[in-house]
Design a protein around this motif. Structure first.
Motif: not given
Lengths: 261, 270
Positions: B146-152
């Motif tokens: 769920i949080l990977l896009p917030f990193m990318v």
């Protein structure tokens, strides 16, 4: 950029794996929702619309769907004008306090949602808003506001404010010049902001867990409670429908914003 | 102008500032001022373990997100434009799928009779189903997802602004691609690393749905302490105190980070 062949291949392989991880859940939800099996088996033994029928034929799920859609629509109707007005004020005013107001409006994104949920429950319990439609809509308006503010503020950034001054120097009043000159040019970001508020209201789960009840329980709350007990394939059907709705809305929002501001 | 911002401000003040303030008040007031709730957090084992576990999971998720997200953001920023768009679209796609839907999908994938165990069994890799869910592993897999896009996204935004000439200049001065990456590209991408890591870390600290559904009651994160104290034990004071500690932790992290990069840059990515 110069990158030697082994590095490039390694990068492509890593990316493919990570992207697979990212989209895997979406890839399996839809086929599962069309499975005829009572329990999860993969690949599905045969296809059917059984779980969609289960969903449509269940009054509790239907009532929850009505609540979700009503809340989401009302949230957009209320949050969009409030957010547009605030974003406009923030972009026009040079006052230092506006920066503070701007930050305050983004608080719902910063405060951990569980704290927001419990806090709202306290306050709603005092004023009798727990398990009411009004309470649910108010909470979602608050949670959706930052999306409208961010989207519209971004749209206003690329808008040349002197245009409105020209309109006013030609005799329009402030309100009219906003609606005739400014609004049409930031329309795309307003629509995008509204859509994001809609999706946020449709997906909101945690606040609803605390403050909704009785006949006013949104889909997400019923899904969450159902998921704690067992993995009911009906939820795969509902999930597929929810995902489809979100995607269509996001497509509209992004294609709009490319055309406009 | 203030009048235009007022309605929105009122909604925020009444529906988040007041409730959170009330919560803070409730944590120290019960028939008079008391620090009993905080003393309990300090002295009871379950709270300590839960806080420690939450920080460990947040750190792990942040590191994994950086490890998986950096190559993706890098590829999207160096690939030909069309491929860059495809990569970003795939990153943002799950972003717009409900968190609940994704938790459900991970349950379906990871449970004992789930897709992954079935496939592995049919392939003969395993005899007994692996315990992939209802534990910390399942929580981390779903939270990271769920949080990977917030990193990318912040990483990509930063990398996009790195002038390509710099890398060429480095190459013309004799740096190989690896050296140029380490000495030029990586340092210039650090603001993105900081922005993405902050977001992911802070969001994991407050996560509720995935640990509740995929943790199987064993992975008790801070948010679950709050909800359990309310729902199961009716301990409003304790729930409030845990909430305040979580809020203070989040506030301190944002404050510390804001000394290095402007906060709107961190939040703007959301």
């Amino acid at each position: 950029m110069t990158m030697s062949r082994p590095y490039r291949i390694a990068l492509i392989v890593i990316c493919a794996l990570v992207l697979l991880y990212l989209i895997l859940p979406i890839l399996i939800i839809a086929p599962m929702s069309f499975s005829a099996a009572r329990f999860l088996t993969f690949p599905p033994p045969s296809l059917s619309l059984r779980w969609y029928q289960e969903y449509v034929g269940n009054p509790a799920w239907m009532q929850a769907t009505r609540v979700t859609l009503t809340v989401a629509v009302l949230t957009v109707i209320i949050a969009t004008p409030l957010g547009v007005a605030a974003a406009y004020a923030i972009s026009q005013s040079k006052w230092r306090i506006m920066r503070l107001i701007h930050m305050t409006l983004l608080l719902p994104l910063v405060v951990p949602i569980i704290i927001t949920a419990v806090g709202i429950f306290f306050v709603f319990a005092k004023v009798g808003l727990v398990a009411t439609m009004t309470g649910l809509v108010l909470a979602n308006v608050m949670l959706g506001l930052p999306y409208v503010v961010i989207s519209v503020a971004a749209g206003l950034q690329s808008f040349d404010a002197t245009q409105e001054m020209v309109a006013r120097s030609l005799g329009m009043n402030r309100l009219r010049s906003f609606f005739v000159v400014t609004l049409p040019q930031i329309k795309a970001s307003v629509i995008a902001g509204g859509i994001f508020a809609f999706i946020s209201a449709m997906d909101e789960t945690i606040v609803a867990l605390f403050i909704s009840g009785g006949q006013y329980q949104p889909l997400t709350k019923r899904m969450f409670t159902a998921l704690r007990d067992e993995i009911d394939p009906t939820i795969a059907a509902i999930s597929t429908l929810m995902t489809a709705v979100s995607f269509i809305l996001v497509l509209i929002a992004t294609s709009r914003s490319k055309k406009g501001a | 102008m203030l009048a235009l911002a007022l309605p929105a401000l009122l909604v925020i003040l009444l529906l988040i500032v007041l409730p959170v303030g009330w919560l803070a008040w409730q944590s120290v007031y019960h028939d008079g001022f008391t620090l009993e709730n905080y003393r309990r957090i300090w002295s009871e084992d379950i709270y300590w373990r839960s806080f420690a576990l939450t920080f460990q999971i947040s750190l792990l998720v942040t590191l994994l997100a950086l490890l998986l997200g950096y190559p993706i953001a890098y590829a999207a920023s160096v690939a030909p434009k069309r491929w860059g768009i495809v990569i970003l679209a795939l990153v943002v796609l799950p972003f717009w799928t409900s968190v609940l839907v994704r938790a459900y999908a991970w349950l379906a994938l990871l449970q004992r009779t789930g897709v992954i165990n079935q496939v592995l069994r049919q392939l003969g890799v395993i005899d007994e189903p692996l315990a992939l869910v209802h534990n910390t592993f399942g929580t981390v897999v779903a939270t990271l997802h769920i949080l990977l896009p917030f990193m990318v996204l912040p990483l990509y935004a930063t990398m996009q602004q790195i002038p390509r000439d710099l890398m060429q200049a480095g190459a013309s001065l004799g740096a190989g691609p690896m050296l140029a990456f380490w000495r030029i590209f990586l340092p210039l991408s650090l603001p993105g690393v900081l922005a993405g890591s902050t977001l992911v870390f802070v969001l994991t600290l407050g996560f509720y749905i995935t640990p509740e559904l995929l943790g199987g009651g064993r992975t008790i994160m801070i948010s679950m302490l709050v909800s359990r104290n309310v729902e199961l034990y009716d301990q409003w004071g304790a729930a409030s105190a845990v909430g305040v500690v979580l809020l203070v932790a989040v506030g301190l992290i944002f404050f510390a980070v804001s000394r290095f990069i402007p906060l709107d840059r961190v939040l703007g990515q959301k």
